[in-house]
Write an enzyme that holds these catalytic residues in place. Structure first.
Site, short mmCIF file in Angstrom:
data_model
loop_
_atom_site.label_atom_id
_atom_site.label_comp_id
_atom_site.label_asym_id
_atom_site.label_seq_id
_atom_site.Cartn_x
_atom_site.Cartn_y
_atom_site.Cartn_z
N ASP A 58 0.11 8.03 79.64
CA ASP A 58 0.93 7.01 78.98
C ASP A 58 1.24 7.48 77.57
O ASP A 58 0.35 7.66 76.74
CB ASP A 58 0.17 5.69 78.95
CG ASP A 58 1.04 4.53 78.51
OD1 ASP A 58 1.95 4.77 77.68
OD2 ASP A 58 0.85 3.40 78.98
N THR A 91 8.48 5.51 75.98
CA THR A 91 7.87 6.15 74.81
C THR A 91 8.01 7.67 74.86
O THR A 91 8.46 8.30 73.90
CB THR A 91 6.37 5.77 74.74
OG1 THR A 91 6.24 4.37 74.94
CG2 THR A 91 5.79 6.16 73.40
N THR A 92 7.61 8.26 75.98
CA THR A 92 7.69 9.71 76.11
C THR A 92 9.14 10.18 76.06
O THR A 92 9.45 11.22 75.44
CB THR A 92 7.04 10.16 77.43
OG1 THR A 92 5.71 9.64 77.50
CG2 THR A 92 7.00 11.67 77.54
N ASP A 395 3.09 -2.46 81.36
CA ASP A 395 4.41 -1.83 81.39
C ASP A 395 5.23 -2.33 82.58
O ASP A 395 6.43 -2.57 82.46
CB ASP A 395 4.26 -0.30 81.47
CG ASP A 395 3.78 0.29 80.15
OD1 ASP A 395 3.72 -0.46 79.16
OD2 ASP A 395 3.46 1.49 80.11
#
Length: 533
Positions: A58, A91-92, A395
């Site tokens: 994550d 996010t990534t 999420d």
């Protein structure tokens, strides 16, 4: 230099050195997180100073837990975690996109293109892609369709946990959001309890309880611990003797006076308990009907004994966060006084029972008729596994909520990035741009978008350039395709049920473009030193 004249202890990095400082930070952070992208990404092991070990893929957890000292990398990490706070995902992808934009800019900056031209070109390309996505590329559909929401949740969950667990959690996530959804009102995910866990069995035993689970139980040995067909009284009323707020001293000359004083102190609490008992007798008129009290305040031992003799199950000191959930799950109203009690304030539960695990007690309130609150009870062999599952579920909940509120979805598997690249390369020559040089910036932006499908291919074990050429060939024929991570071939994401959230992609484009433009326009980095006295 001016900064050194003001303070000779200042450390100054200027012009190309400052740009290189920022670009290298963005590229390095992107290289670290690149291998975590997608369902087939790898894990990172985080080891704390105390020796605690955490394995995760994550991006939000990694960026928060990593000790990032580089100022530019820390700035990118904060921007990426803000993406997660706003949309719950991406996010990534934000880190990768910022790193690729900086990488594409590096070549043009070395050839003398002004950073302002790049920043304006990136902003134009971003605005065009957002408008094109909104008007042309989104798939408008019935976002309350259970199968569609399951596909959205599955796509989000498979990027966080292994495939079998993701498929198990998919139905839990969708059912929990649909349970708390009320027509005409915003979806409040706080009505899904996600902080409760039992450290036993495996992560595959995680369950959805359409009701409430509380991490405490009864406090009297003779009180029933398993009742059915129960009326629920939710209250915030003290059923224990409370000391006076003012200091006082009482003297007596006769022992009987002391007994009278103690009796007077108890009378106030006992009258409240008797009102509850009489109320219970008036509503439980048929065989098999039972009565449960869930009180936010305390119940003293004598009051518990009176309730236990009447067969009433009572829980004291229920947590404040559960009080609103209890009313939404069971119905009825929460009361602050036992005056004028009526049957309309009561909720209902088909079954209320207590379960003991080691020294911990859990109370389950289930079998409710029309719940608008629910509990996801996480199970796992250790805290790390439970925490990883909780992060994934949060999420997934946000992904489903965003889809319902947006009313549309995007084809996933890299299809959006490939289509946006094709669109930008098509319009960069025909669009009326303020300057010719901005075409280079638009082209750089389009190429940066391809970092997502390239990284997905690489993490799945395929050669990224060859895979990308196959996908682009399909796009040139007018097909909207994404990457099949199992075969490495093109696939129809709509037919396969692979979707991305519109809100996530829009926020990704906005935040990544803004931060990249700001970093490119930095021409001097000052590290201030303390001035000499």
């Amino acid at each position: 230099m001016a900064a050194n004249l003001l303070n000779s202890n200042n450390e100054v990095t200027r012009k190309l050195a400052a740009l290189a400082f920022n670009i290298n930070a963005g590229k390095s952070l992107a290289n670290i997180l690149a291998t975590n992208l997608g369902p087939r990404g790898t894990l990172k092991m985080l080891v704390s100073g105390g020796g605690d070990i955490k394995m995760t893929k994550d991006g939000q957890v990694l960026l928060k837990e990593m000790a990032i000292q580089h100022p530019t990398a820390a700035l990118i990490a904060r921007q990426a975690t803000a993406q997660d706070d706003i949309t719950g995902d991406g996010t990534t992808s934000v880190v990768l996109f910022i790193g690729e934009l900086l990488k594409q800019s590096e070549q043009y900056l070395a050839e003398g293109l002004h950073p302002r031209i790049l920043a304006e070109g990136f902003n134009w390309a971003k605005n065009h892609v957002v408008e094109w996505m909104k008007n042309t590329f989104t798939v408008k559909t019935d976002t309350l369709d259970h199968e569609l929401l399951a596909n959205i949740a599955r796509t989000a969950l498979r990027t966080k946990v292994h495939r079998e667990l993701a498929d198990k959690l998919t139905s839990i996530v969708v059912d929990s959001v649909l349970t708390i959804r009320r027509e005409g009102q915003p979806i409040d995910l706080f009505m899904v309890e996600t902080n409760l866990s039992m450290e036993h069995k495996s992560d595959m035993d995680t369950v959805l309880i359409k009701g409430i689970v509380m991490d405490h139980g009864t406090r009297h040995p003779d009180m029933p611990t398993h009742v059915k067909n129960a009326f629920i009284l939710t209250c915030n009323v003290s059923l224990e003797y409370e000391k006076s707020e003012e200091n006082s001293k009482v003297e007596w000359t006769d022992p009987a006076h002391r007994e009278q004083m103690v009796e007077a102190e108890r009378r106030f609490v006992d009258e409240r308990v008797r009102k509850v008992i009489e109320f219970k007798r008036s509503v439980c008129t048929e065989p098999g009907q039972t009565f449960v009290i869930l009180n936010q305040k305390g119940i003293d031992p004598l009051a518990l004994d009176m309730l236990a003799k009447e067969g009433i199950m009572a829980l004291r000191r229920a947590k404040r966060r559960n009080m609103e959930r209890l009313v939404l799950a069971c119905g009825g109203e929460s009361v602050n006084s036992f005056d004028d009690l009526t049957p309309s304030i009561l909720g209902y539960a088909g079954e209320v029972y207590e379960q003991t695990l080691g020294e911990e007690k859990y109370t389950f309130v289930t079998g409710v008729k029309n719940p608008f609150s629910c509990t996801i009870l996480f199970k796992g062999p250790n805290r790390h596994t439970i925490k990883q599952t909780q992060d994934a579920v949060r999420d997934g909940l946000r992904a489903v909520k965003n889809t319902i509120e947006d009313g549309c979805v995007l084809p996933g598997g890299g299809a959006f990035e490939l289509s946006a690249y094709t669109e930008l390369m098509k319009v960069k020559d025909s669009a009326k741009l303020p300057s010719v040089e901005m075409k280079l910036a638009v082209e750089a932006f389009a190429k940066a978008l391809l970092v997502i499908p390239k990284t997905l291919a690489m993490n799945s074990g395929f050669e990224s350039l060859q895979t990308l050429l196959k996908l682009q060939s399909e796009h040139q024929q007018g097909h909207v395709v994404g990457l099949d991570l199992i075969t490495g071939e093109a696939m129809d994401p709509t037919a396969e049920g692979v979707f991305d959230g519109v809100r996530v992609k829009r926020q990704l484009l906005e935040s990544a473009t803004l931060l990249t433009s700001q970093l490119l326009l930095v021409d001097e980095i000052l590290k201030a030193g303390k001035a000499q006295q």
